[in-house]
Design an enzyme around this catalytic site. Structure first.
Site, mmCIF file in Angstrom:
data_model
loop_
_atom_site.group_PDB
_atom_site.id
_atom_site.type_symbol
_atom_site.label_atom_id
_atom_site.label_comp_id
_atom_site.label_asym_id
_atom_site.label_seq_id
_atom_site.Cartn_x
_atom_site.Cartn_y
_atom_site.Cartn_z
ATOM 1 N N GLU A 127 0.807 -1.229 0.000
ATOM 2 C CA GLU A 127 0.000 0.000 0.000
ATOM 3 C C GLU A 127 0.832 1.267 0.000
ATOM 4 O OE1 GLU A 127 -2.450 3.318 1.415
ATOM 5 O OE2 GLU A 127 -0.694 2.460 2.403
ATOM 6 N N ASP A 128 1.976 1.255 0.676
ATOM 7 C CA ASP A 128 2.808 2.456 0.732
ATOM 8 C C ASP A 128 4.263 2.070 0.478
ATOM 9 O OD1 ASP A 128 3.406 5.103 0.949
ATOM 10 O OD2 ASP A 128 3.135 5.253 3.109
ATOM 11 N N HIS B 133 0.116 0.161 7.564
ATOM 12 C CA HIS B 133 -0.605 0.976 6.591
ATOM 13 C C HIS B 133 0.401 1.998 6.047
ATOM 14 C CE1 HIS B 133 -4.779 2.995 5.704
ATOM 15 N NE2 HIS B 133 -3.993 2.977 4.654
ATOM 16 N N ILE C 112 3.524 4.685 5.897
ATOM 17 C CA ILE C 112 4.845 4.733 6.525
ATOM 18 C C ILE C 112 5.503 6.090 6.253
ATOM 19 C CG2 ILE C 112 5.213 2.242 6.388
ATOM 20 C CD1 ILE C 112 6.948 2.683 3.922
ATOM 21 N N ASN D 37 -3.931 7.023 8.879
ATOM 22 C CA ASN D 37 -3.722 6.505 7.533
ATOM 23 C C ASN D 37 -2.264 6.604 7.099
ATOM 24 O OD1 ASN D 37 -3.586 6.552 4.517
ATOM 25 N ND2 ASN D 37 -5.787 6.281 4.669
ATOM 26 N N ASP E 267 -4.327 9.195 -3.374
ATOM 27 C CA ASP E 267 -3.976 8.346 -2.243
ATOM 28 C C ASP E 267 -2.649 8.834 -1.651
ATOM 29 O OD1 ASP E 267 -3.531 6.074 -0.495
ATOM 30 O OD2 ASP E 267 -4.881 4.921 -1.755
ATOM 31 N N ASN E 268 -1.603 8.031 -1.681
ATOM 32 C CA ASN E 268 -0.326 8.424 -1.077
ATOM 33 C C ASN E 268 0.461 9.393 -1.957
ATOM 34 O OD1 ASN E 268 -0.295 6.926 1.437
ATOM 35 N ND2 ASN E 268 -0.236 5.091 0.155
#
Length: 366
Positions: free
Chosen positions: A56-57, A112, A114, A163, A265-266
């Site tokens: 995810e990250d 999740h 970082i 998040n 998102d990120n």
């Protein structure tokens, strides 16, 4: 005798309610990008790097080591969670494979977002958002000599739905709460009614405090290279909110919003200070993807370059219908290599950027 006028009024009310519901559904679909046309493109080549669920990250250190947050979220949603992990991936070694750095930590770990702070001696401090059931925390590690060393876990009632985070130094960071509610139903109400209940906290090394609120699903967060600006991705509002940062007390002052028309998102930065954003162009399709591994969700990478006097430019680097990677959540770049991660898939993409893209990037840095 039946009151004809009453029946007519009831029918009119029902029609009005039906039209209102239809209008609401249509607007929700439009605002979520469901009517967007997906015309896949990418100027470069990508390969899938397998064996990492839910990457995810991703953040890439200055030495080319990528740190990847991984969790099998489909199993978690199914009520059968398995231990997540932090992986390293060396971009300087073409034969390198992802390495699980966390192994058995002795506690439940579902990472999740970082954030990393690099020290001058080559080591780094890594902070990780961790979700365990109804409990949320920030887990702190040291990364040195290619290994992670657990330091501590930070908890606080203000960590309602953390998040992502960005580190200011070894002990301080900003963290987003993507919702104001901690419950599943509360979060659903916020999402579908588009209630702006999310916020940003700052941790000063001892305590958390609120520095920004009224956000619509505060997701990724990052900081300008000089530390003066904080960028926050608001997924449901499909925009980046820009804040100036007070260097003395870390308060934030809202400056502007940049509408991008996609479920941002990120956020990662390149050496020129441009933002690289993994995004979801069709948010409701992404929701279906979260429920069903067989349902594809488009993936998108946006590059946002900030100019002088508030000017900016955007470039869509990558767009796909989701066959190669569904639900892109992060895009991190190192030289001419782009890593694209996803919320659920069992792999991430390693892509080589074409010279035309690199020329544009280098031009932006002049």
């Amino acid at each position: 005798m039946v009151n004809v006028f009453l029946l007519i009024n009831i029918k009119s009310i029902l029609v009005a309610v039906a039209l209102g519901i239809s209008s609401f559904i249509g607007k929700t679909m439009y605002d979520s990008g469901e009517f967007n046309n997906i015309d896949p493109h990418f100027d470069g080549q990508c390969i899938a790097v397998n064996g990492v669920y839910g990457p995810e990250d991703i953040t890439i250190l200055s030495n080319g080591i990528a740190l990847i947050s991984s969790d099998h979220r489909w199993l978690t949603l199914a009520g059968a969670p398995v231990q997540g992990g932090i992986y390293s991936f060396d971009l300087n070694d073409s034969s390198h494979q992802p390495v699980n750095l966390t192994g058995d930590l002795g506690f439940e770990f579902h990472p999740h977002g970082i954030g990393v702070y690099e020290n001058k001696n080559g080591s780094a401090r890594l902070c990780v958002v961790n979700h365990t059931g109804t409990k949320n925390s920030i887990v702190v590690f040291d990364f040195r000599d290619g290994k992670l060393f657990y330091l501590k876990t930070i908890t606080d009632p203000l960590l309602v739905s953390p998040n992502d985070l960005v580190m200011l130094d070894q002990n301080r960071f900003y963290v987003t709460n993507d919702h104001g509610s901690a419950t599943y139903n509360g979060k659903m109400i916020e999402d579908y009614l588009r209630l702006s209940k999310a916020n940003v906290l700052v941790y000063d090394g001892q305590n958390f405090s609120l520095v920004a609120d009224g956000l619509s699903y505060a997701n990724g967060i990052n900081m300008s290279l000089d530390g003066s600006i904080i960028y926050v991705a608001e997924t449901i509002a499909r925009k980046i909110s820009v804040y100036s940062r007070n260097n003395e007390n870390n308060t934030l002052t809202f400056k502007r919003e940049i509408l991008l028309g996609s479920g941002v998102d990120n956020i990662e930065l390149d050496n020129n200070g441009s933002l690289w954003i993994g995004s979801h162009p069709k948010l409701l399709t992404f929701v279906d993807h979260a429920k069903n591994a067989g349902a594809l969700s488009p993936s998108q990478v946006l590059r946002l370059s900030m100019g002088e006097n508030g000017s900016f430019s955007t470039q869509e680097i990558y767009l796909s219908t989701g066959e190669d990677l569904s639900g892109s959540s992060v895009a991190a770049v190192y030289d001419n290599t782009l890593l694209i991660g996803a919320v659920f898939d069992d792999h991430f993409l390693m892509c080589s950027l074409a010279r035309s893209v690199m020329d544009t990037i280098n031009q932006a840095g002049r």
